[in-house]
Design a protein around this motif. Structure first.
Motif, short mmCIF file in Angstrom:
data_model
loop_
_atom_site.label_atom_id
_atom_site.label_comp_id
_atom_site.label_asym_id
_atom_site.label_seq_id
_atom_site.Cartn_x
_atom_site.Cartn_y
_atom_site.Cartn_z
N VAL A 291 74.91 89.26 34.84
CA VAL A 291 75.88 89.57 33.78
C VAL A 291 75.67 88.56 32.65
O VAL A 291 75.57 87.36 32.88
CB VAL A 291 77.33 89.48 34.32
N ARG A 292 75.57 89.07 31.44
CA ARG A 292 75.38 88.22 30.27
C ARG A 292 76.74 87.97 29.59
O ARG A 292 77.63 88.82 29.65
CB ARG A 292 74.43 88.90 29.27
N TRP A 293 76.86 86.83 28.95
CA TRP A 293 78.10 86.49 28.25
C TRP A 293 78.47 87.59 27.24
O TRP A 293 79.62 87.97 27.12
CB TRP A 293 77.92 85.15 27.54
N ARG A 294 77.47 88.14 26.58
CA ARG A 294 77.75 89.17 25.57
C ARG A 294 78.23 90.49 26.15
O ARG A 294 78.67 91.36 25.42
CB ARG A 294 76.52 89.40 24.69
N ASP A 295 78.15 90.65 27.49
CA ASP A 295 78.63 91.87 28.14
C ASP A 295 80.15 91.91 28.24
O ASP A 295 80.72 92.96 28.54
CB ASP A 295 78.05 91.98 29.56
N LEU A 296 80.81 90.76 28.01
CA LEU A 296 82.25 90.67 28.19
C LEU A 296 83.02 91.26 27.02
O LEU A 296 82.55 91.29 25.89
CB LEU A 296 82.66 89.20 28.37
N ASP A 297 84.24 91.71 27.32
CA ASP A 297 85.12 92.21 26.27
C ASP A 297 86.26 91.21 26.05
O ASP A 297 86.24 90.10 26.59
CB ASP A 297 85.63 93.61 26.60
N ALA A 298 87.24 91.59 25.30
CA ALA A 298 88.36 90.70 24.97
C ALA A 298 89.19 90.31 26.19
O ALA A 298 89.92 89.33 26.16
CB ALA A 298 89.26 91.35 23.92
#
Length: 163
Positions: free
Chosen positions: A38-45
């Protein structure tokens, strides 16, 4: 061709039917297992993986599998995603290591249904998502379906026969 994404509770229908007439259950042999981070940029708010990224994980797993299959496309025969169904079971937090399991659920004349499960790499009992996708092989010049390539049929039939 449409894409359908939905959330629901676990069901046998999400597991699919194999070419051999059985059910592709979570205990059956996977066609392929992809390891993804999982990449940091895959996260939402909400600080968990955005639902759209689940489709990216599935796409990556399919491409990794297809790279191992010879002769799965040509100028006259290429796969397109015709349908997708995802059941989101629990949020994926960062950091996480995932396994995306692919199973052959059905082989048709020009299509293949792949059942999938996204699980925690360290704890496979932690199910994040399951469902299936339908891939149709078509002639890109005509847009018409064509028979599955022999390599795809063989790869799917080998696993389906062992389930």
């Amino acid at each position: 061709m449409s894409t359908r994404t939905r959330t629901s509770t676990p069901s046998a229908a999400a597991e699919g039917t194999t070419a051999a007439g059985g059910v592709a259950t979570e205990g059956s042999a996977p066609l392929f297992v992809a390891s993804l981070g999982v990449r940091w940029r895959d996260l939402d708010a909400f600080n968990h993986v955005n639902n759209a990224n689940y489709l990216t994980y599935l796409e990556e797993a399919r491409l990794q599998w297809l790279q191992q299959v010879r002769d799965w496309f040509s100028e006259e025969s290429m796969p397109v995603l015709a349908a997708s169904e995802l059941q989101y079971r629990q949020p994926i937090a960062w950091p996480a290591s995932l396994h995306v399991e692919l199973r052959c659920a059905r082989l048709g004349t020009s299509s293949m249904t792949l059942a999938h499960r996204i699980v925690d790499a360290d704890d496979p009992s932690r199910l994040y998502c399951d469902g299936h996708v339908v891939m149709v092989w078509m002639n890109p010049a005509t847009g018409k379906p064509v028979p599955l390539p022999a390599a795809i049929r063989e790869a799917g039939a080998v696993v389906a026969a062992t389930t």
